[in-house]
Design an enzyme around this catalytic site. Sequence first.
Site, PDB file in Angstrom:
ATOM      1  N   LEU A  84      -6.401  -6.346 -20.477  1.00  0.00           N
ATOM      2  CA  LEU A  84      -6.077  -5.668 -19.661  1.00  0.00           C
ATOM      3  C   LEU A  84      -4.680  -4.706 -19.176  1.00  0.00           C
ATOM      4  O   LEU A  84      -3.748  -5.274 -20.223  1.00  0.00           O
ATOM      5  CB  LEU A  84      -5.031  -7.470 -18.922  1.00  0.00           C
ATOM      6  CG  LEU A  84      -4.140  -6.919 -17.898  1.00  0.00           C
ATOM      7  CD1 LEU A  84      -4.879  -7.408 -16.741  1.00  0.00           C
ATOM      8  CD2 LEU A  84      -3.354  -8.734 -17.290  1.00  0.00           C
ATOM      9  N   HIS A 129       0.244   0.948 -13.339  1.00  0.00           N
ATOM     10  CA  HIS A 129       1.189  -0.313 -13.629  1.00  0.00           C
ATOM     11  C   HIS A 129       2.575   0.389 -14.305  1.00  0.00           C
ATOM     12  O   HIS A 129       2.842   1.502 -14.444  1.00  0.00           O
ATOM     13  CB  HIS A 129       0.834  -0.198 -15.462  1.00  0.00           C
ATOM     14  CG  HIS A 129       1.216  -1.692 -16.110  1.00  0.00           C
ATOM     15  ND1 HIS A 129       1.612  -2.983 -14.845  1.00  0.00           N
ATOM     16  CD2 HIS A 129       2.750  -1.860 -17.097  1.00  0.00           C
ATOM     17  CE1 HIS A 129       2.324  -3.884 -15.730  1.00  0.00           C
ATOM     18  NE2 HIS A 129       3.188  -3.374 -17.333  1.00  0.00           N
ATOM     19  N   GLY A 164       0.891  -1.223  -0.261  1.00  0.00           N
ATOM     20  CA  GLY A 164      -0.175  -0.081   0.270  1.00  0.00           C
ATOM     21  C   GLY A 164       1.043   1.342   0.120  1.00  0.00           C
ATOM     22  O   GLY A 164       0.293   2.385   0.399  1.00  0.00           O
TER      23      GLY A 164
HETATM   24  C1  GRF Z   1       2.969  -0.969  -7.522  1.00  0.00           C
HETATM   25  O1  GRF Z   1       4.880  -0.998  -7.676  1.00  0.00           O
HETATM   26  C2  GRF Z   1       2.031  -0.886  -8.626  1.00  0.00           C
HETATM   27  O2  GRF Z   1       2.390  -0.637  -9.933  1.00  0.00           O
HETATM   28  C3  GRF Z   1       2.339  -2.778  -8.600  1.00  0.00           C
HETATM   29  O3  GRF Z   1       2.086  -3.559  -7.502  1.00  0.00           O
HETATM   30  C4  GRF Z   1       3.596  -2.244  -7.226  1.00  0.00           C
HETATM   31  C5  GRF Z   1       2.455  -2.584  -5.933  1.00  0.00           C
HETATM   32  O4  GRF Z   1       2.850  -2.059  -4.206  1.00  0.00           O
HETATM   33  N1  GRF Z   1       1.082  -2.691  -9.293  1.00  0.00           N
HETATM   34  P1  GRF Z   1       2.478  -1.155  -3.009  1.00  0.00           P
HETATM   35  O5  GRF Z   1       0.896  -1.651  -3.335  1.00  0.00           O
HETATM   36  O6  GRF Z   1       1.125   0.114  -4.207  1.00  0.00           O
HETATM   37  O7  GRF Z   1       3.232  -0.574  -2.204  1.00  0.00           O
END
Ligand code: GRF
Length: 203
Positions: free
Chosen positions: A143, A108, A11
Amino acid sequence: KNIVVLISGQGRNLQALIEAQEAGRLHGRIAAVASNKADAGGLARAREAGILTEVVPHIDYAERSVFDAALAATIERHHPDIVVMAGFMRVVGDEFTRQFRGRMLNIHPSLLPKYPGLKTHQRALEAGDAEHGATVHFVTEELDGGAPVIQGRLSVEAQDTAQTLGERVMRDIELKIYPQAVAWMARGELKLENEQVWFRGQR
Ligand code: GRF
């Protein structure tokens, strides 16, 4: 504007949104944080910020479509204007994306359309890319294929590993572009019309 954030992990993106809200930069209120994982670290961050949390464990559902429907119902209970996937690691079905079309964003960690899917930093390094970054896009049936809203890019360093590159993309790009994108949505400056992004009066 009411915002619901979906997480599966630490998060860090959620934390950036919470801090933006507390600084009055989000122009919206995070009404709830929902996760498919009861042990997602981001749930503790939400609770510390006094934000309602919901857990819809995907392991409790035999069918993906039944999980999707349960998650959608949980989200809708908070009447969201905006739904933010922030490190949400489930592929959701067409019915779900249709229900939230135009209201749902995802982040992403690549310069889409490059490297949809997983291991994006590894793939950028293997390709010898000089630049890499992250993309916020509307969520559609394809996706990682929805219309891009904002991208941030940085230079790949010679000594980078997937780990160092990923950390820099997170710290210097993701945590900056997501609060900006959500603020634009919350202020009604950003819309998805048909397949295209409408931004501040222009197509
Ligand atoms: C982030 O790099 C996001 O882009 C990818 O997974 C990671 C999640 O990190 N989908 P967090 O849970 O926000 O720390």
